[in-house]
Design an enzyme around this catalytic site. Structure first.
Site: not given
Length: 620
Positions: A308-311
């Protein structure tokens, strides 16, 4: 650490612990700041500004106790070569001390250009993707491959094994605040070709490449650090534009990782989720099974690791709790949850346990498939076996430093940075007749309006290196008064728009400390317009330099004799404690040349005159 209350028997407790180990391997943490002797209070509002440059005991124990799979480091963590080697060595030692003994994925955003994390004074930096795109018509994929290979050599020597690059977003929206010059081009075929060259070069040097941001962040006008962008293309348009570079990269280069985008893309998935405030929203791609499993895995055949991109970005964190987001992205098909929470105070370590426990409960209750978790772990383990350098981990710090010094001193890296900068400089419009060369090497006076003192100083030093002319740097606040009081032979306006975004410095915590423009943008542009008009009226040559996004040049087309795009503006303190940078040397050389620079715009810049805009050459 942490227990699952629902597990009463020894067997169920053992299963729960096994599941905890599995979930922990699927988490990649941010340890950018840590305040070991503080707690969250109303006074500090949860803000901690102590950079982790040495591994605190509490964080080492957290890694050892939980068995997390990886960490991501930022510029704040990276002060010097020796310090970086020490930190990465300690991180791997903490992982080795866990009962799993699995080494860490240590990742970094080292894209080049705007997004560069390593210390520039010790590590050669390269212009970014749009600069590389500008070289494509004449040089093909040469610079994409060679700069990626050089960055991979640098990263591997310092103990990194994952790079969150290259960006495969197609910048089709001139108003895009977060991608923009991080994209190679507005043409998906060019993005694909250059991205493939970069992926191959990173991975041939044994650094795992990450293509991002799937399914494509290029046609957005919202930064997912601060909101939830939406792309309203049709499915046919999606396949022809945003998905094309990813599809070709999967077929031809097999990138080790693919990073998700926190964007809504209804043509790919229009199902809805209920957010924290009870609102029904179109599912973000990061949480979409249709996008991550049905499209990315099944339809496009991707077999690598999905991260994921930063959550912690607003595109997710404003709508879902941390625990909910982690479960939802794993259910969607993500292998690694990146930065699900910020570890800033000792109490945050317990929150990590809660996130892991929540995911374990989701498995036990059938919300998550254990078979899919196991398949995900197999992909992560394969990634680690291929890209984690066991020899680097086993070497002494002295051996690591010697090797790093050898790699980072390679003169070819500096030559490559200069070559790329020179090849990238592009004329945005055909210049007025008789303008070239702009500068007289013998003398005269050059006035430079610079948006920041460092930019002006870098320009002054570079211009003094190619001409005997006197150079006067003007502050936008007082430029009009100064121009009315004094004159020169040439006026150069250097512009850096749009302003810095969170991703350039590292993340959401930077939003409060971004250096804002010294003037409101409309006022700044008005100063530029009036200054150029004054100079033209009295016969000075006028130059407008777009040092970041070239789209703004249309505002000044009639006012400047020459418009240049450099796609980069970064400088660093170098020899003699002087500001310098390849792009400034390249611009200075272009201004004393009687030939146009060789770069070609990789995006369309509209023409004020409504004529055909100056675009890339054929095939570019």
């Amino acid at each position: 650490m942490g227990s699952i209350s629902a597990c009463g028997s020894d067997g169920s407790e053992q299963r729960a612990q096994l599941l905890r180990d599995k979930i922990a391997q699927k988490i990649m943490l941010d340890i950018r700041y840590f305040c070991p002797d503080q707690q969250r209070t109303e006074e500090n509002r949860g803000h901690c500004a102590e950079p982790v440059t040495e591994l605190p005991g509490a964080l080492a124990r957290m890694i050892s106790d939980t068995g997390v799979g990886g960490v991501i480091l930022f510029a704040d963590n990276l002060e010097s070569v020796d310090q970086i080697i020490g930190l990465n060595s300690d991180l791997q030692a903490a992982a080795a001390a866990s009962h799993l003994g699995s080494p860490l994925l240590i990742g970094i955003d080292q894209e080049g250009g705007r997004v560069h994390r390593l210390p520039r004074a010790e590590v050669v930096a390269f212009a970014g993707n749009m600069a590389i795109g500008a070289t494509f018509p004449l040089h093909g994929d040469r610079f994409a491959g060679e700069t990626a290979a050089a960055m991979a050599e640098q990263l591997r020597a310092l103990g990194f094994n994952v790079n969150f690059a290259p960006t495969l977003d197609v910048n089709s929206n001139p108003e895009n605040p977060v991608i923009n010059v991080r994209s190679y081009s507005e043409k998906p075929e060019v993005v694909a070709e250059l991205g493939i060259a970069a992926i191959r070069a990173f991975q041939e040097q044994q650094v795992a490449a990450t293509v991002k941001h799937f399914p494509g962040h290029g046609d957005t006008s919202v930064d997912s650090h601060t909101g939830l962008p939406r792309v309203d293309r049709s499915l046919e348009q999606a396949r022809a534009m945003d998905l094309l570079p990813f599809s070709r990269a999967f077929d031809q280069a097999q990138p080790a990782l693919t990073m998700t985008a926190h964007i809504q893309y209804p043509a790919l998935d229009d199902t809805t989720l209920v957010s924290l405030d009870g609102e029904e929203i179109v599912v973000p791609a990061t949480l979409s099974r249709r996008i991550l499993t049905d499209l990315l895995r099944d339809d496009m055949g991707y077999e690598g690791v999905i991260v994921t991109d930063s959550l912690g970005m607003a595109g997710i964190s404003d709508y879902f709790s941390v625990e909910d987001a982690v479960v939802k992205t794993f259910a969607a098909g993500a292998d690694i949850a990146l930065m699900p929470l910020k570890i800033r105070f000792p109490e945050d370590i317990a929150r990590l346990d809660q996130i892991i426990d929540r995911a374990v409960e989701a498995v036990l209750e059938g919300e998550l498939s254990e078979a899919e978790i196991d398949a995900s772990l197999a992909r992560i383990e394969s990634l680690k076996q291929r890209y984690i350098d066991s020899q680097w981990i086993a070497a002494s710090e002295n051996e690591k430093r010697k090797k790093a010094e050898q790699v980072l001193a390679d003169p070819q890296h500096a030559r490559l940075a200069d070559e790329l900068a020179s090849a990238a400089v592009s004329a945005i419009y055909p210049p007025a007749e008789g303008v070239l060369p702009v500068l007289d090497k013998k003398g005269g006076k050059i006035q430079v309006i610079a948006p920041a003192p460092a930019v002006g100083e870098a320009f002054r030093l570079s211009l003094e290196g190619v001409t005997n002319a006197a150079v006067e740097v003007l502050d936008p606040h007082t430029a009009l008064e100064r121009l009315q009081a004094t004159s020169g032979d040439v006026l150069i306006v250097a512009s850096i728009v749009p302003g810095e975004s969170a991703v350039e410095l590292g993340g959401m915590e930077d939003l409060g400390r971004l250096q804002r423009p010294p003037m409101a943008l409309d006022d700044l542009y008005e100063t530029y317009r009036k200054s150029l008009a004054i100079a033209r009226e009295r016969g000075q040559k006028t130059v407008f330099v777009s040092m970041r996004s070239p789209y703004e040049a249309a505002r000044f087309q009639r006012l400047a004799d020459l418009h240049l795009a450099s796609f980069d503006y970064k400088a660093y303190i170098g020899t003699g404690d002087l500001l310098q940078g390849p792009i400034y040397r390249a611009l200075a050389s272009a201004l004393v040349s009687d030939a146009l620079p060789t770069g070609r715009l990789p995006v369309t810049v509209e023409s004020e005159e409504q004529e055909t805009p100056m675009e890339t050459a054929a095939g570019g």
